[in-house]
Design a protein around this motif. Structure first.
Motif, PDB file in Angstrom:
ATOM      1  N   GLU A   1     -38.563 -62.436  44.065  1.00 20.32           N
ATOM      2  CA  GLU A   1     -38.491 -62.181  42.639  1.00 20.32           C
ATOM      3  C   GLU A   1     -39.196 -60.876  42.311  1.00 20.32           C
ATOM      4  OE1 GLU A   1     -39.892 -65.455  40.436  1.00 20.32           O
ATOM      5  OE2 GLU A   1     -38.435 -66.854  41.273  1.00 20.32           O
ATOM      6  N   ALA A   2     -38.950 -60.381  41.086  1.00 18.40           N
ATOM      7  CA  ALA A   2     -39.617 -59.154  40.662  1.00 18.40           C
ATOM      8  C   ALA A   2     -41.113 -59.355  40.642  1.00 18.40           C
ATOM      9  CB  ALA A   2     -39.133 -58.773  39.268  1.00 18.40           C
TER      10      ALA A   2
ATOM     11  N   GLU B   1     -34.939 -53.456  36.094  1.00 13.12           N
ATOM     12  CA  GLU B   1     -35.536 -54.566  36.840  1.00 13.12           C
ATOM     13  C   GLU B   1     -36.226 -55.558  35.911  1.00 13.12           C
ATOM     14  OE1 GLU B   1     -39.091 -55.382  40.090  1.00 13.12           O
ATOM     15  OE2 GLU B   1     -38.286 -53.356  39.867  1.00 13.12           O
TER      16      GLU B   1
ATOM     17  N   PHE C   1     -35.341 -59.354  35.063  1.00 21.29           N
ATOM     18  CA  PHE C   1     -36.373 -60.374  35.235  1.00 21.29           C
ATOM     19  C   PHE C   1     -36.427 -61.286  34.007  1.00 21.29           C
ATOM     20  CE2 PHE C   1     -40.798 -61.607  34.323  1.00 21.29           C
ATOM     21  CZ  PHE C   1     -41.086 -62.367  35.452  1.00 21.29           C
TER      22      PHE C   1
ATOM     23  N   ASN D   1     -33.627 -59.778  41.114  1.00 22.48           N
ATOM     24  CA  ASN D   1     -33.707 -60.247  39.733  1.00 22.48           C
ATOM     25  C   ASN D   1     -32.324 -60.424  39.127  1.00 22.48           C
ATOM     26  OD1 ASN D   1     -36.523 -60.577  38.674  1.00 22.48           O
ATOM     27  ND2 ASN D   1     -36.742 -58.597  39.639  1.00 22.48           N
TER      28      ASN D   1
END
Length: 698
Positions: A2-3, A333, A337, A375
């Motif tokens: 994940e971010a 990004e 997210f 994401n």
């Protein structure tokens, strides 16, 4: 993966003040560089600071100038180690405090020397290895004392404002990613004055104080709690609404670090009214504030389902979707997210697609940035949960994007696989009906996308309905016969996938079953003259046989001996077109029901088995030949299968051609072979596609 949702406490980007002092110091440095080595310059400035700790005007002037020279040198990171090694830290720390004085003595350059020292130390602290050295030299309590100079100032004294700002900057850089120093700042009671400075009249001081709090809050739970206890939230939320981009950027950064990994503070921030101003920052002209706001909304969205809905209801989706199309990869990004977290709510999933989020997220799968790609994949996984989105994802080519993407990290690959499985589970009932409708009435490109997606994702029970009854097979065959190489490959891959799903094993993936059980004379009678009543002449050699065994083996021999052929009464029958070893193996099969078919004899034996209608032996030959199919010989083997009516071998060649299309498409004659095979491929799928159990095909 994940971010990175952790918001780092940032080092301050230190600015020069436009009062001429720094430019004068810079002139001094330039002049000195012409004559003295760097070490000598540092030594000289350290000596000046060491000898002029008093309120005398000459000492204060010299000290002020020396701190500025050291700061100017420290702007060059290549010089920082030399400055530290030259002993600058202790003397700069000493000058963070005023010299001893009587109350009635004049105070020349009050605040100026301390400001210069704080500025120089903050520049030295840019290098992590010097942070602890500066703290151990006693800088922190003096820096906190400088912060408290605001108590007697109303923000109108430029010198006081400057020293406070430089002190806050120094604390920021000293505490950057240094958990020990963050804790020490709290112990030295540095947090309360920083919170008070958020309401200071000078905006530069506000920014510096917020920057320090941002750093102190990062990964330090005790600091977070104290910042909140000092009632920082109301002021920080007001700062979010500031028209000064630098102010709201620092404010959203502080709040972000406060809420990270703290559900309790997150709820307090929301109760204090942060949600709407944070959403407002999504439309800021400052991309950094937009990025921080998106990340913060993603963190808010993890609170509970109701909060996710509130974020969407208050207008966050459209600006987040617009951010997905920004040229700034970090902005994209963080938007992905946030949308990924919002997409964990069923109603939000449909809303994000409705507001145009689907295509930008799919495009981000092509990114070479692993965090950004992941994401986007995570957000798409959420969108795929709502069956109202399934047709949209298929319609725009989302299935192909997910299947063909080159994903950087394993976590993304796993997420994409789960998304495809989630879509597969949705393709039934009304979703399937809608897709079939699209496949009938939409423009060609949509029809192709639907057919390709269904080939990969439909259930076994729906295959015949989709591809025979609703002409999906014709669409895939049209792609296979296209002049466009990408379409050819898509069609071949889809047909191959469909074939593998339609048959548990392809026709040649397992040894063929034994022929229907019969009465066999047995191995001992093979080419045995005992009781033999017919003799074959093969390559000039006699082969003894028994009519009863031949009559029981195939219609061809029954016609030979019971019909009007000349062989009916002949004792010696010449076999002109079969090799001895192939004929002997064929007879062994007739007498025993088995034969060991090797590759070197399989083709000759296939010809003989076809001639004498020995279907069990043909299957053995087809299986042996199929093991040798390659890119180089598949066309010839297909011709062989056609010549001798080897249906299973022909189907195996078709599957091989589909599976290896990408490696064969540029070979001479391949396009013509595919064109010739399309009717055969159609017949093959019409035979193997299973009817729905509730709607059997006659």
């Amino acid at each position: 993966m994940e971010a990175d949702a952790e918001r780092k406490g940032q080092k301050r980007k230190l600015e020069d003040e436009d009062d001429g002092q720094q430019s004068n110091a810079a002139s001094c440095v330039v002049a000195m560089e012409a004559d003295d080595p760097l070490e000598a310059q540092v030594k000289l400035q350290v000596q000046i600071l060491d000898n002029c700790f008093s309120w005398k005007e000459s000492d204060r002037s010299a000290a002020r100038r020396a701190t500025h020279v050291l700061a100017e040198l420290a702007k060059n990171e290549d010089y920082v180690n030399i400055i530290v090694e030259g002993g600058a830290v202790p003397v700069l720390v000493r000058h963070l405090q005023p010299p001893p004085s009587s109350d009635d003595s004049p105070k020349y350059f009050e605040h100026e020397v301390e400001k210069g020292s704080a500025f120089a130390l903050s520049l030295l602290a840019v290098k992590p290895e010097h942070q602890q050295l500066i703290a151990d030299a006693g800088a922190l309590p003096h820096l906190v004392d400088l912060l408290n100079r605001h108590i007697n100032s109303l923000g109108r004294n430029r010198a006081v404002n400057g020293v406070i700002r430089r002190a806050a900057d120094a604390i920021t850089n000293l505490a950057h990613e240094n958990s020990y120093i963050k804790t020490q700042v709290r112990i030295e009671k540095g947090i309360p004055p920083l919170v008070e400075l958020l309401e200071f009249n000078d905006t530069k001081v506000q920014r510096a104080a917020a920057g320090a709090l941002r750093t102190l809050a990062f990964k330090n739970e005790a600091n977070k709690s104290q910042i909140v206890e000092c009632n920082a939230l109301p002021t920080l939320i007001l700062m979010l609404r500031s028209e000064d981009t630098a102010i709201h950027y620092e404010a959203v950064g502080v709040i972000g670090n406060l809420v990270h990994s703290s559900a309790t503070i997150k709820k307090e921030v929301l109760l204090a009214g942060a949600l709407q101003p944070v959403i407002g920052l999504l439309s800021s002209c400052c991309s950094e504030s937009q990025r921080e706001a998106a990340l913060l909304l993603g963190q808010f969205a993890t609170t509970d389902s109701e909060c996710k809905v509130h974020i969407v209801q208050r207008g966050a989706v459209r600006p987040l979707v617009e951010m997905l199309q920004s040229p700034d990869p970090q902005l994209k990004e963080m938007a992905a997210f946030a949308l990924g977290r919002l997409a964990q709510n069923t109603h939000n999933q449909a809303g994000i697609v409705h507001d145009g989020g689907l295509m930008p997220l799919l495009k981000l799968l092509d990114s070479k940035n692993g965090n950004l790609q992941h994401n986007a994949a995570f957000a798409l996984f959420g969108l795929a949960e709502n069956e109202d989105n399934t047709s949209d994802i298929v319609k725009v080519g989302g299935v192909q994007k997910l299947q063909e993407g080159e994903f950087i990290v394993q976590a993304t690959k796993d997420c994409v696989a789960k998304t495809l499985k989630r879509l597969e589970d949705k393709i039934r009932g009304r979703v399937l009906k809608h897709l079939l409708y699209l496949m009938r009435v939409s423009e060609k490109v949509v029809q192709r996308r639907v057919a390709l997606a269904l080939a990969h994702l439909c259930s076994d029970d729906d295959q015949r309905s989709i591809f025979v009854d609703n002409n999906g097979l014709d669409i895939l065959l049209g792609l296979l016969g296209s002049a466009n190489q990408k379409q050819q490959l898509d069609g071949a891959v889809a047909l191959c996938t469909l074939a593998k799903k339609a048959t548990t094993l392809s026709p040649m993936d397992a040894a063929p079953p034994s022929p229907t059980p019969q009465v066999y004379l047995g191995e001992q009678y093979v080419n045995n003259a005992t009781l033999a009543d017919v003799t074959f002449l093969v390559e000039g050699r006699r082969f003894y046989a028994h009519r009863i065994a031949l009559l029981a083996s195939s219609d061809a021999f029954r016609a030979m001996f019971d019909g009007g052929y000349r062989e009916k009464d002949a004792k010696d029958i010449e076999i002109p077109n079969i090799r001895w070893d192939a004929f002997e193996l064929m007879m062994r099969f007739i007498y025993t029901g088995t034969a060991e078919v090797t590759l070197d004899i399989a083709q000759d034996l296939l010809r003989a088995a076809d001639q004498y209608l020995l279907e069990g032996l043909k299957r053995l030959c087809e299986y042996a030949i199929a093991q040798d199919i390659s890119v180089e010989n598949v066309a010839n083997i297909y011709e062989l299968a056609e010549a001798f009516h080897a249906i299973s071998l022909r189907h195996t060649c078709i599957l091989f051609l589909l599976e290896h299309h990408e490696h064969m498409r540029d070979r001479p004659g391949h396009a013509e072979l595919i064109d010739r095979l399309i009717p055969q491929i159609h017949d093959y799928f019409y035979r193997v596609l299973r009817p729905h159990p509730l709607n059997p095909v006659a």
